[in-house]
Motif scaffolding. Sequence first.
Motif, PDB file in Angstrom:
ATOM      1  N   SER A 271      18.171  97.408  34.243  1.00 27.40           N
ATOM      2  CA  SER A 271      17.552  98.028  35.131  1.00 27.40           C
ATOM      3  C   SER A 271      17.495  99.616  34.746  1.00 27.40           C
ATOM      4  CB  SER A 271      18.038  97.834  36.335  1.00 27.40           C
ATOM      5  OG  SER A 271      17.006  98.361  37.632  1.00 27.40           O
ATOM      6  N   THR A 272      17.262 100.057  33.543  1.00 28.77           N
ATOM      7  CA  THR A 272      17.281 101.711  33.288  1.00 28.77           C
ATOM      8  C   THR A 272      15.997 101.946  32.518  1.00 28.77           C
ATOM      9  OG1 THR A 272      18.336 100.975  30.987  1.00 28.77           O
ATOM     10  CG2 THR A 272      19.644 101.487  33.053  1.00 28.77           C
ATOM     11  N   SER A 273      14.805 101.608  32.926  1.00 25.02           N
ATOM     12  CA  SER A 273      13.578 101.724  32.105  1.00 25.02           C
ATOM     13  C   SER A 273      12.562 102.589  32.906  1.00 25.02           C
ATOM     14  CB  SER A 273      12.698 100.451  31.550  1.00 25.02           C
ATOM     15  OG  SER A 273      12.608  99.665  32.773  1.00 25.02           O
ATOM     16  N   SER A 274      13.298 102.887  34.313  1.00 27.20           N
ATOM     17  CA  SER A 274      12.170 103.591  34.852  1.00 27.20           C
ATOM     18  C   SER A 274      13.449 104.481  35.973  1.00 27.20           C
ATOM     19  CB  SER A 274      11.327 102.966  35.834  1.00 27.20           C
ATOM     20  OG  SER A 274      10.530 103.656  36.439  1.00 27.20           O
ATOM     21  N   ASP A 275      12.667 105.498  36.615  1.00 28.47           N
ATOM     22  CA  ASP A 275      13.519 106.340  37.425  1.00 28.47           C
ATOM     23  C   ASP A 275      13.184 106.311  38.883  1.00 28.47           C
ATOM     24  OD1 ASP A 275      14.998 107.796  34.990  1.00 28.47           O
ATOM     25  OD2 ASP A 275      12.800 107.994  34.579  1.00 28.47           O
TER      26      ASP A 275
ATOM     27  N   GLY B  48      19.277 107.609  40.527  1.00 33.18           N
ATOM     28  CA  GLY B  48      19.136 105.932  40.499  1.00 33.18           C
ATOM     29  C   GLY B  48      17.974 105.873  39.539  1.00 33.18           C
ATOM     30  N   TYR B  49      18.184 104.444  39.053  1.00 27.48           N
ATOM     31  CA  TYR B  49      17.160 104.043  38.183  1.00 27.48           C
ATOM     32  C   TYR B  49      16.607 102.861  39.047  1.00 27.48           C
ATOM     33  CZ  TYR B  49      20.518 105.747  34.536  1.00 27.48           C
ATOM     34  OH  TYR B  49      21.281 106.465  33.737  1.00 27.48           O
ATOM     35  N   GLN B  50      15.166 102.392  38.146  1.00 24.56           N
ATOM     36  CA  GLN B  50      14.607 101.435  38.914  1.00 24.56           C
ATOM     37  C   GLN B  50      14.357 100.002  37.695  1.00 24.56           C
ATOM     38  OE1 GLN B  50      10.535 102.815  39.940  1.00 24.56           O
ATOM     39  NE2 GLN B  50      11.488 104.231  41.630  1.00 24.56           N
ATOM     40  N   GLY B  51      14.404  99.000  38.514  1.00 20.91           N
ATOM     41  CA  GLY B  51      14.096  97.844  37.761  1.00 20.91           C
ATOM     42  C   GLY B  51      12.368  97.869  37.330  1.00 20.91           C
ATOM     43  N   THR B  52      12.034  97.102  36.216  1.00 22.12           N
ATOM     44  CA  THR B  52      10.692  96.957  36.125  1.00 22.12           C
ATOM     45  C   THR B  52      10.424  95.498  35.520  1.00 22.12           C
ATOM     46  OG1 THR B  52      10.728  97.638  33.647  1.00 22.12           O
ATOM     47  CG2 THR B  52      10.103  99.474  35.494  1.00 22.12           C
TER      48      THR B  52
END
Length: 514
Positions: free
Chosen positions: A141-145, A370-374
């Motif tokens: 879950s580290t491909s977006s912010d 934090g990060y976002q899942g994609t």
Amino acid sequence: MTFLRYPSPRYFSQCSRRFSTPIKVAIVGTGPGGFYTAHHLLNKSSADKVIHIDFFEKLPTPFGLSRYGVAPDHPEVKNCEEFLTNLMKHFKLSSSSASASALKQEQRHKVRFLGNVEVGKDLKLANLEKYYNSIVLAYGSTSSDNKLSIPGSNLPGVIPARQFVNWYNGHPDCYKKGEEYIPPALEKIEDVTIIGNGNVAIDVARILLADPKRHWAQTDIAVDAEKLLEQSKVKNVRIVARRGILESAFSNKELRELLELKDAKFLPLSQPELLQVLATKKLDRVAKRRLSLLEKYNNTLETTSNKDKRTWSLEYLQSPVEFLAADNGKLEATKFVKNKAIDDPLLPGQIAPTDEHVVVKNELVILSIGYQGTPIGGFEELGIWFDKNKLHNKGGRVLLKKSAGENDANLTYKKGWYTSGWIKNGPKGAIATTMMDSFDTAENILKDLTNGNYIQVDDGQDILESDELPKEKEIVYWSNWEKLNEYELEKGKELGKQRYKVCNKQDMLNVCKA
């Protein structure tokens, strides 16, 4: 008299087929979530089950967050990589036995690593159901912010921590030839503000504060990052949080490590009353330890030896409301609103803004919020429920998307599909937490396999003997990765480093196939 009802011959035939034929599992992602799940499956399955696992990894390198997220000066945390290495050592399917017929000949657990294969692009997600009884989505879950929607957030001096971490850890996304990530001009920056106070924020602060030659040169930090850090003019780092001390997201271990850093001086809290208030409260063991650490270093006297050191501070109860630009259009300062804690035992950690503001000089702001899942391409086609940056699941079993008006009591699992790691519960928790959570997912997979609740596939089909992958695709097998691993370790030894990371993807592929 009670008569026992014996199963029919057909039942025994089905059971025999179920457990004599290998169960095939696809795991998408080779970070801790993926390899901990595989470890539990292979080591906790019953003797009558044979499991064959294919790992799919979009990068040429395994280990995911462990390789590209853990701070370079925390090699002990990366010891978790031994889980996957040991699986490959004991269960690896050799390149000479890659055919479907070879898979059936030897009835024991087998594992394959298929790197440089991005599921959803190189390989259609839905087509996994043709070849695998169970599919585990563990791609992180580290491909977006997470974003800050305030004025000035698009200024060039405001950057996400994810990009900064990827840069110093040598992630290929930052080292694409012709479109390389441009790191902040640390040779021209004196004041840095980090917004957020989790472990990533502490890692970033340590990167900026520690002496590059003494602290970083021996680690596996990317060489480009090491060189820029040697030119850095950063003098002060502020770590700012919107809530109070007890709500700090960093661990006490990370805090102590930064407090004990010899290259930087911790500045006393600008709100010492926060410590005084906590001293009167009943605290748990973790909170007491945090309080004692802050009290100890908050009272450290200024000495001649530390006057020229870089400084850092922890700021609480402040929320950014605007990033301010200078006349030249570059970031100059950040405006914060001061918050107050709501003293309500029913609303712990709640805050409210005040009418008071403060403006802080900084040429660089790093957002560690934090990060976002994609989603992976193909979720919609399969009906997989992904929204609000979350892959919805229950106990690791992936849920189908709800129809309009459907309540939670009628949720349906997608048969044979599971999730593990950060994409399961969101980007939170240490690697040890991920391990236990991945074991839970694996346990549910094993229960479903025992109950026959899995996808039925043609036993004779193997994905590498199909047309599913583009013919020109350079698949990186474990033996290829071992070449790259050996190269990085040997070159690192020459340079006095734990490892020299090859950062560009094509360079990795060249070494892998050398």
